[in-house]
Scaffold this motif. Sequence first.
Motif, mmCIF file in Angstrom:
data_model
loop_
_atom_site.group_PDB
_atom_site.id
_atom_site.type_symbol
_atom_site.label_atom_id
_atom_site.label_comp_id
_atom_site.label_asym_id
_atom_site.label_seq_id
_atom_site.Cartn_x
_atom_site.Cartn_y
_atom_site.Cartn_z
ATOM 1 N N UNK A 320 0.880 -1.161 0.073
ATOM 2 C CA UNK A 320 -0.115 0.033 -0.044
ATOM 3 C C UNK A 320 1.232 1.244 -0.005
ATOM 4 N N UNK A 321 1.765 1.319 0.701
ATOM 5 C CA UNK A 321 2.899 2.302 0.917
ATOM 6 C C UNK A 321 3.557 2.528 -0.401
ATOM 7 N N UNK A 322 3.896 1.434 -1.167
ATOM 8 C CA UNK A 322 4.478 1.574 -2.306
ATOM 9 C C UNK A 322 3.666 2.192 -3.552
ATOM 10 N N UNK A 323 2.160 1.649 -3.546
ATOM 11 C CA UNK A 323 1.520 2.282 -4.362
ATOM 12 C C UNK A 323 1.230 3.799 -4.318
ATOM 13 N N UNK A 324 1.059 4.060 -3.091
ATOM 14 C CA UNK A 324 0.828 5.433 -2.887
ATOM 15 C C UNK A 324 2.126 6.404 -3.154
ATOM 16 N N UNK A 325 3.244 5.888 -3.150
ATOM 17 C CA UNK A 325 4.576 6.562 -3.568
ATOM 18 C C UNK A 325 4.641 6.712 -5.028
ATOM 19 N N UNK A 326 4.125 5.543 -5.902
ATOM 20 C CA UNK A 326 3.914 5.662 -7.300
ATOM 21 C C UNK A 326 2.741 6.625 -7.572
ATOM 22 N N UNK A 331 9.841 7.344 -8.901
ATOM 23 C CA UNK A 331 10.084 6.084 -9.695
ATOM 24 C C UNK A 331 10.470 5.039 -8.712
ATOM 25 N N UNK A 332 10.648 3.730 -9.389
ATOM 26 C CA UNK A 332 10.861 2.483 -8.357
ATOM 27 C C UNK A 332 12.314 2.682 -7.662
ATOM 28 N N UNK A 333 13.299 3.341 -8.290
ATOM 29 C CA UNK A 333 14.614 3.802 -7.787
ATOM 30 C C UNK A 333 14.443 4.617 -6.329
ATOM 31 N N UNK A 334 13.709 5.698 -6.899
ATOM 32 C CA UNK A 334 13.429 6.697 -5.820
ATOM 33 C C UNK A 334 12.591 5.806 -4.468
ATOM 34 N N UNK A 342 15.916 -3.120 -1.594
ATOM 35 C CA UNK A 342 16.502 -3.155 -2.892
ATOM 36 C C UNK A 342 15.520 -2.769 -4.159
ATOM 37 N N UNK A 343 16.006 -2.109 -5.256
ATOM 38 C CA UNK A 343 15.187 -1.875 -6.355
ATOM 39 C C UNK A 343 14.423 -3.179 -6.649
ATOM 40 N N UNK A 344 15.038 -4.225 -6.712
ATOM 41 C CA UNK A 344 14.268 -5.809 -7.085
ATOM 42 C C UNK A 344 13.123 -5.950 -6.101
ATOM 43 N N UNK A 346 11.437 -3.657 -4.637
ATOM 44 C CA UNK A 346 10.361 -2.731 -5.095
ATOM 45 C C UNK A 346 9.638 -3.257 -6.470
ATOM 46 N N UNK A 347 10.352 -3.590 -7.379
ATOM 47 C CA UNK A 347 9.662 -4.044 -8.825
ATOM 48 C C UNK A 347 8.835 -5.249 -8.411
ATOM 49 N N UNK A 348 9.205 -6.084 -7.519
ATOM 50 C CA UNK A 348 8.526 -7.343 -7.131
ATOM 51 C C UNK A 348 7.242 -6.949 -6.607
ATOM 52 N N UNK A 349 7.127 -5.655 -5.748
ATOM 53 C CA UNK A 349 6.046 -5.259 -5.173
ATOM 54 C C UNK A 349 5.095 -4.646 -6.083
ATOM 55 N N UNK A 350 5.673 -4.175 -7.017
ATOM 56 C CA UNK A 350 4.862 -3.333 -8.037
ATOM 57 C C UNK A 350 4.132 -4.373 -8.841
ATOM 58 N N UNK A 351 4.871 -5.286 -9.270
ATOM 59 C CA UNK A 351 4.070 -6.485 -9.972
ATOM 60 C C UNK A 351 2.851 -6.849 -9.107
#
Length: 376
Positions: A320-326, A331-334, A342-344, A346-351
């Motif tokens: 939920x936190x990642x979704x709100x930041x998007x 960006x995923x790196x930010x 790790x950015x990996x 975050x990418x997994x969480x976004x998926x």
Amino acid sequence: MIQSDDFSRLTTTLFSAAMGASGWDAFLDELTRQSGGVCTHMFGFDTEAQISMGLTASGYDPSYIETYNAHYAERNAWAPGFAEHDAGVFVDCEQMCPSTELAQTEFYNDWLRPQEEISTGGGVLLFKGDTRVFLLGGNIRAKDEDKLKGGWTELVRLMTPHMQQAFEVSRALAGAKLETMMATSQRLGEVPGIVVLTDIGRIVYANGIASEMIDRGSPIGVDLMGRLRLDGGRLPIHRLRDHLQISAKTVTFTLHGEDDSKDYEIRLVRLSPDACPSLSFIRALGVSRECSVLLITGRDHAPDLAFILKTRFQLTDAEAHVALLLAEGMSTREISEQREVSIHTVRHQVKTILQKVGVRRQTELVRTLSVISASA
């Protein structure tokens, strides 16, 4: 005796510094020139306006200014005696500390004497109070005392009322100009709370709105070292500065007020008076190099979108936190840098978020969150 043309030039330089057209160092350079070579300096603070002016000087060897700031400021044998006198009155160095006592000090033997024995002169406390102190001082080489001291004393007495007025002008103009510039450049609908910070997080200026927040301790406060505290000290300011330096962008985040009646949007922006001449006015707030500016705007509590996302789509707290930041445009790196993962990851969480929400792209996710926020 000072000539009228010279005095006019000096006062013009003084109010030019006060209004931000030139720095205070330009005024001291002119003062040193017109005094015949007196080493001049200014120093002070205003805790009510949250202004702190570091030592500004002219005529001294720069390496000695560095050692003064690092070591001898705390050993200045003149300081205690100087502080005992009233504001607006010229104080001779001999009145601050008799030369017989001065000669026994580390300050004299290791700092004054190596600089051609700049052990005479004097200065004035422009303002003196529990919350506000500003001073102007001048050091004269012992060999030049007879030639320069009388003129220096007269010059300081003539300039004192003009300098007091200039400081009032400087403080008012700099604060108002910074408020206007920040509200306009950041597209804020109202004047925000504004705090100017050094690289170590020490507050050098706060406008009236921010000062009220500091007084009540929410959402910002000050620690015993004069450094900013966010959210009761739970949010480390150095993490925000590190992120800002990496991304070279404005950092925006939200804090909840302790009374739970408001949310506060916090923006951290970098400013440099050296890089941008139009920002030279912030030197009047005690800023000489690149600094951080905190902009704080209050708003009514927004809907708890994180809770809605977790209940409607079964997102975890982290997702939920990642979704709100998007949705805020990060960006995923930010996001990985802010969350310190790790950015990996975050990418997994976004998926996973996209799958649970039932969309294919991040742009669709952002639109979905906007609809949910509007309907809430």
